[in-house]
Motif scaffolding. Structure first.
Motif, mmCIF file in Angstrom:
data_model
loop_
_atom_site.group_PDB
_atom_site.id
_atom_site.type_symbol
_atom_site.label_atom_id
_atom_site.label_comp_id
_atom_site.label_asym_id
_atom_site.label_seq_id
_atom_site.Cartn_x
_atom_site.Cartn_y
_atom_site.Cartn_z
ATOM 1 N N ALA A 142 0.819 -1.216 0.000
ATOM 2 C CA ALA A 142 0.000 0.000 0.000
ATOM 3 C C ALA A 142 0.847 1.258 0.000
ATOM 4 C CB ALA A 142 -0.916 0.002 1.223
ATOM 5 N N ILE A 143 2.105 1.109 0.375
ATOM 6 C CA ILE A 143 2.947 2.306 0.415
ATOM 7 C C ILE A 143 4.137 2.186 -0.530
ATOM 8 C CG2 ILE A 143 2.295 2.997 2.765
ATOM 9 C CD1 ILE A 143 5.402 1.739 3.179
ATOM 10 N N TYR A 144 4.072 1.212 -1.449
ATOM 11 C CA TYR A 144 5.117 1.061 -2.458
ATOM 12 C C TYR A 144 6.469 0.709 -1.846
ATOM 13 C CZ TYR A 144 1.792 3.813 -5.357
ATOM 14 O OH TYR A 144 0.699 4.306 -6.008
ATOM 15 N N SER A 145 6.471 -0.118 -0.798
ATOM 16 C CA SER A 145 7.750 -0.560 -0.246
ATOM 17 C C SER A 145 8.016 -1.991 -0.716
ATOM 18 C CB SER A 145 7.730 -0.516 1.291
ATOM 19 O OG SER A 145 7.271 -1.757 1.815
ATOM 20 N N LEU A 146 9.192 -2.498 -0.420
ATOM 21 C CA LEU A 146 9.526 -3.881 -0.775
ATOM 22 C C LEU A 146 9.199 -4.830 0.376
ATOM 23 C CD1 LEU A 146 12.895 -3.338 -2.670
ATOM 24 C CD2 LEU A 146 10.594 -3.576 -3.606
ATOM 25 N N HIS A 147 8.496 -4.318 1.360
ATOM 26 C CA HIS A 147 8.134 -5.141 2.514
ATOM 27 C C HIS A 147 6.655 -4.971 2.848
ATOM 28 C CE1 HIS A 147 12.350 -6.169 3.204
ATOM 29 N NE2 HIS A 147 12.584 -4.928 2.788
ATOM 30 N N PRO A 148 5.798 -5.488 1.970
ATOM 31 C CA PRO A 148 4.353 -5.304 2.155
ATOM 32 C C PRO A 148 3.864 -5.864 3.481
ATOM 33 C CG PRO A 148 4.826 -6.557 0.125
ATOM 34 C CD PRO A 148 6.133 -6.213 0.738
ATOM 35 N N ASP A 149 4.580 -6.822 3.998
ATOM 36 C CA ASP A 149 4.165 -7.368 5.293
ATOM 37 C C ASP A 149 4.226 -6.310 6.391
ATOM 38 O OD1 ASP A 149 6.972 -7.616 4.560
ATOM 39 O OD2 ASP A 149 7.273 -8.451 6.578
ATOM 40 N N ARG A 150 4.991 -5.283 6.169
ATOM 41 C CA ARG A 150 5.083 -4.237 7.189
ATOM 42 C C ARG A 150 4.147 -3.061 6.906
ATOM 43 N NH1 ARG A 150 11.086 -2.916 8.620
ATOM 44 N NH2 ARG A 150 9.974 -1.721 10.230
ATOM 45 N N ASP A 151 3.317 -3.207 5.899
ATOM 46 C CA ASP A 151 2.357 -2.139 5.599
ATOM 47 C C ASP A 151 1.525 -1.725 6.814
ATOM 48 O OD1 ASP A 151 3.203 -2.012 2.985
ATOM 49 O OD2 ASP A 151 1.282 -2.568 2.089
ATOM 50 N N PRO A 152 1.000 -2.682 7.570
ATOM 51 C CA PRO A 152 0.137 -2.267 8.695
ATOM 52 C C PRO A 152 0.844 -1.325 9.656
ATOM 53 C CG PRO A 152 -0.086 -4.626 8.281
ATOM 54 C CD PRO A 152 1.045 -4.147 7.420
ATOM 55 N N GLU A 153 2.093 -1.632 9.932
ATOM 56 C CA GLU A 153 2.873 -0.766 10.818
ATOM 57 C C GLU A 153 2.918 0.667 10.280
ATOM 58 O OE1 GLU A 153 7.621 -0.627 12.156
ATOM 59 O OE2 GLU A 153 6.815 -2.375 11.084
ATOM 60 N N VAL A 154 3.099 0.763 9.005
ATOM 61 C CA VAL A 154 3.252 2.079 8.393
ATOM 62 C C VAL A 154 1.916 2.792 8.248
ATOM 63 C CG1 VAL A 154 4.051 3.306 6.349
ATOM 64 C CG2 VAL A 154 5.341 1.323 7.169
ATOM 65 N N THR A 155 0.908 2.086 7.817
ATOM 66 C CA THR A 155 -0.384 2.755 7.636
ATOM 67 C C THR A 155 -0.955 3.201 8.984
ATOM 68 O OG1 THR A 155 -1.533 0.620 7.614
ATOM 69 C CG2 THR A 155 -0.897 1.542 5.490
#
Lengths: 379, 379, 379, 379
Positions: free
Chosen positions: A173-186
């Motif tokens: 969702a944030i265009y990173s290479l670690h989608p598994d960490r999206d929740p942390e970021v969002t």
């Protein structure tokens, strides 16, 4: 000489990129440019405007039956929110924006400046880069970018081919290479947004498939590292640029920085000349020239300057303290920045490719590409 | 339009900077340029060559009775070690240098490339910048640079006026603002040198006395942040550039980054318009324009690429693995880099000053400077 | 991108041309450049200065063992008459010179302007062109110029190969293609000189051996006709430029102007593509591109502006009418102009050649030249 | 730095001029630009297309409430005849056009080249110039152009103020200053048209109200005479450029060419510095700078290259002789050329004005204009 300028205000009729010196004979895939434009509008943390617009490019010139003519291309992105004539003057300049220095420089008002200084302009740069990367693709040169840091969250890089990484990134969702960490970021974005504050971050762009020898060491204003740094730093909100290890290179000793030169006769094929580098700390550039390794550029984006909980400012008419103006804005646009930097880097690399291989026609460029690699291999 | 190019090889007859568009009527102090050239040759960790040369500029054009004519200035720095015709071809390219990509790009040899790619060329850039800063000084604009990191030693910044800081820096063997820590650093340099290795570091440049409104937000290739980034990244061995907080800005939230705008009628005097900023995280640039705050630019220099204990390389004739060539070189040139970056930044700022105030004569520029500030204050 | 600037005053230490973007691998014949410099000093009607100087170029950079490195070349022509520091201010501006507009523009004196505006500067341009034509020669492109009119004497053109015409020209005291008419012209020059007056004339330059397709039609600032016109008109004392028939083309009807296109399979060889043109009224340029025919450029030089019998002027201090200043000068320099125009045209053509075929190395340019002609022939 | 590029094909969607560096604060009169565009389409001897189109400019950017923002202006002229996608390849190149050299250069077809090379592109240049002249008008600088020769008919010049001459010209069917001779010329055009042939001619442009000191003598690529010559020669079909007396200057002796300098204290007022010139043979330019006299530029236009009675050509597929292609075209477009040259000259003069007085805001430019003249007068 491949070059471009842009025109257009945030709420004016359209954004325009005029690209001059583009080779003849490239079949342009408009949908691919539109895909970049839409990606630029996305990423978690964007505000309302991105929902009003769905950007799409149209060509006012330079194409016949979808193929480039060798003449200048005027790329237009219509502003669906083209309300500039209904907008009012702004009296309370926003810290971090062009508002205050621009108004003084032009001895005028803030609106006149912020409309052009807005990051909306980057849609035109993305369009130009989206065109340029199609030229790169003919030569097997691929470009991709992603978010490596967002606020204080370090997401980092990841090994892989560009198609692989692009696939991963597109699932984030944030265009990173670690989608598994999206929740942390969002979650972070949501929290900061609720506080009326904003976030920045770091983006990285990688270019694969480059030949040796784009750019030059010979004159400062033609060195490719300098050209890239200019293009990237001139993007709205960018405050830092790194190539390869960047600042980390300054902290290591030489033996831990420079990339050894090996030779592998088996790696001598097509555009490969046989020289291999076990590391790529240089980020693909030595002395202002590509060295055949992936080009790696990083950029630091400051947080969005328009805050819902505004900063202290001054009313320019009354000179009294007031809160800065607030115009609908995003909490975080680092994902968009990854798209923008990806495309401005693509443009500069394409310009360096045209410098090296000529710009009259794609057909001639291809023949010269082969010729160069043959000549280099036969030495 | 103030602009320059350089010419010259490391062991050729001379280094030359041709400066075009410099205003008429400036009394040039040659000694001040020479002082910069000599500073560029100094700093703890330099090798033998710096003892052979004592650089000094001479003017082949552009002056009459020591005053600029408004015509181009050709600045010459003679190479005392001008032995290029006696030098031999180099077969073992040095990682980190132009050697390999340059030889392939030109389908030629390594010597042909390394002579121009050498950091010796920066003497010409320092000369050009040393001239440009004399124009800045007329307007009270001062420039200074120093080392903030050397290898893994973080020395950091320091508050103070530029004359104060310059004094402190000049008492440091490595051009830092913390001369008391010189022993720590020189010990490190000695140790690394003995190991045949090299060191890089980080330098910072500050420009005080700037007016609001140099540069522009209007077109990407004229934004001052981009121009500065190009000039700095195009310096040999630089791999990163930051403005203001740089990458740190990406890690903070917006309310901790953007510099509030205050107004203080008492600060309205001379070139001061009364707008004050309690912080300077932007490093003096907002949207590609100066905002009246000190300009702060940082650059990361990688360690010297020529190692006494050489890196792995390949013999270009035999394609067999061999150690990279070694030419007499330094262990650490970060102090020199601080001088170089200081002077290339000075040049770009002077160019932006000429863009804003014109370039025909210093007298007219001064009158326009006053006029601009009067007009801006009377709004 | 092959480009150059010059520096230097008439009585300063030296004239300098800095040539950037010149390909690697060309063995430079310094004597040929000197021959052009000496020719520039010659021609009947020149004054005393030409006897003081015998110009000769030296290279401050860009060469190793006489071969270009691909790095910038700084060409220096020492002024033997370098007395600028002993010269005095000039109060009586000479009509036709930079004296009056230049002094006002810079809010300064006349000397500051005339030293740079002097046609002495063209020595640097001739040096740059003398280098550039050596690159052209590698591709069989030859350049020559001559005087076709001197004052009201029309000497005209002549058929022949360039080596033939060059031979004839070199036997003429005034560099015309009609040495038998030299007495008529030298008598005129003598007579006008005795009257304290001066003469101008018309020169023509021809370039043979050009490929089809240098320059472009696509953007106004890259069209070769425009580039040539700029370079020629920017030479001191030039007031008119023609390509091919020039103004005569305006007076004929279309069927008498445009050059028919024929095809001759037998003329298909080497760089020849088989297209022939029975006439060359276009002067080798159609729509800003070379068309494979000889390039023909004409330039009108006004009479020398410094008259021994001075023109009416004004004392800038007293504002009283006085005669214009007189500095030792020539009666006629049209022969020199033919050399200058020849060399500035050579430079622009070489720049267009580099645009089309690349500028990294002569070896690669040659391979691309062959490749282009093969590709074009095989269509 | 005021600069522009154009984009657009003859039958593509639109023609575009992107103007960068235009000052803020000018209220743009769109109708005046349209008037120039319509004038460009007029003049006796035009073919059918001019009746299809009635050109009109729209602004995609750069304006707010009709006032320039200081940001780039994208000017669009829609092609009503935008049928490019329905057009077919052209096999028989037309002599005098880009057709043959362009197709070979790009290793492609003729259509791809002729669409861009077409003089239709000049609509964009007229739009840019039509904007630029509105900036000039603020300073009392006026531009006008007319036809002085058409085919072999010499119409010549005429004394008068520009408003007077413009009035006369606008009453002439061919935009000459001698409307009484229109019948002679239109009869010629009719006759030549019936014969399937075409006509060229000579146009003259005059600029009044110029200050002393636009342009420079200091570097060849910034001299105003060279800049003007480039801009004019780069217009389609132009083969000659003259400034002032032009080639006639070459045929006179010095005393009959150079314009004496007088001083008249009574003429010292406003922008007048008191220096007068009884003649204007220099055409307002000395040493690449304006000298306060009217700028006079002439250009020679060759006859239209597309003839109804076609010239000999070759079929590019079969290599057999065939007649050149014929696309609907004009018999004579010299009147249009006078409009085009008028507007490209206006743009270059405006660029020189911005170089001298700055480009941030009209208000500041005006204050600097006054300041300059005060400083110059007080010497």
């Amino acid at each position: 000489m491949l070059r471009y300028w842009t025109a257009g205000e945030s709420h004016g009729p359209a954004l325009v990129a005029l690209v001059d010196g583009f080779p003849a004979g490239l079949a342009v895939d408009k949908a691919k440019i539109d895909a970049e434009l839409v990606r630029r509008q996305g990423g978690y943390g964007r505000g309302g405007r991105q929902r009003i617009e769905t950007d799409s490019v149209s060509f006012l010139s330079g194409l016949w039956h979808g193929v480039t003519l060798g003449s200048p291309l005027a790329l237009e992105v219509i502003n669906k929110d083209a309300k500039i004539e209904r907008l009012e003057e702004v009296d309370r300049p926003r810290p971090g924006h062009a508002d205050l220095p621009g108004a003084i420089k032009h001895l005028g008002g803030v609106r006149a400046v912020l409309e052009r200084a807005s990051a909306r302009e980057t849609a035109a740069r993305v369009a130009a880069g989206g065109l340029a990367r199609q030229l790169l693709a003919v030569f097997g040169i691929e470009v991709a970018g992603w978010v490596t840091e967002l606020g204080d969250v370090v997401l980092g890089d990841r090994p892989g081919t560009l198609p692989e990484l692009r696939g991963i990134r597109d699932s984030s969702a944030i265009y990173s290479l670690h989608p598994d960490r999206d929740p942390e970021v969002t979650t972070l974005i949501d929290r900061i947004g609720k506080e009326g504050d904003t976030l920045g971050g770091v983006v990285e762009v990688r270019v694969d498939g480059l030949p040796i020898g784009l750019g030059t060491h010979a004159q400062w204003d033609r060195k490719l590292d300098g050209r890239l740094a200019q293009a990237v730093m001139a993007v709205q909100a960018i405050k830092g640029v790194e190539i390869g290890l960047g600042f980390e290179a300054a902290r290591r000793r030489g033996s831990q920085v420079h990339d050894a030169i090996h030779y592998d006769a088996a790696a001598r094929d097509g555009t490969q000349l046989g020289f291999t580098r076990p590391t790529n700390n240089a980020g693909g550039l030595e002395a202002g020239m590509t060295n055949g390794q992936p080009l790696v550029v990083k950029a630091a984006m400051k947080p969005i300057s328009t805050l819902r909980k505004p900063l202290e400012s001054v009313n320019l008419r009354t000179k009294q303290p007031e809160e800065a103006a607030y115009e609908r804005s995003d909490v975080c646009a680092v994902s968009a920045a990854s798209v923008i930097i990806e495309n401005v880097v693509a443009f500069e690399v394409a310009a360096a490719l045209v410098d090296k291989f000529g710009g009259d026609s794609v057909e001639e460029m291809q023949a010269r590409w082969d010729l160069y690699h043959e000549m280099a291999r036969s030495r």
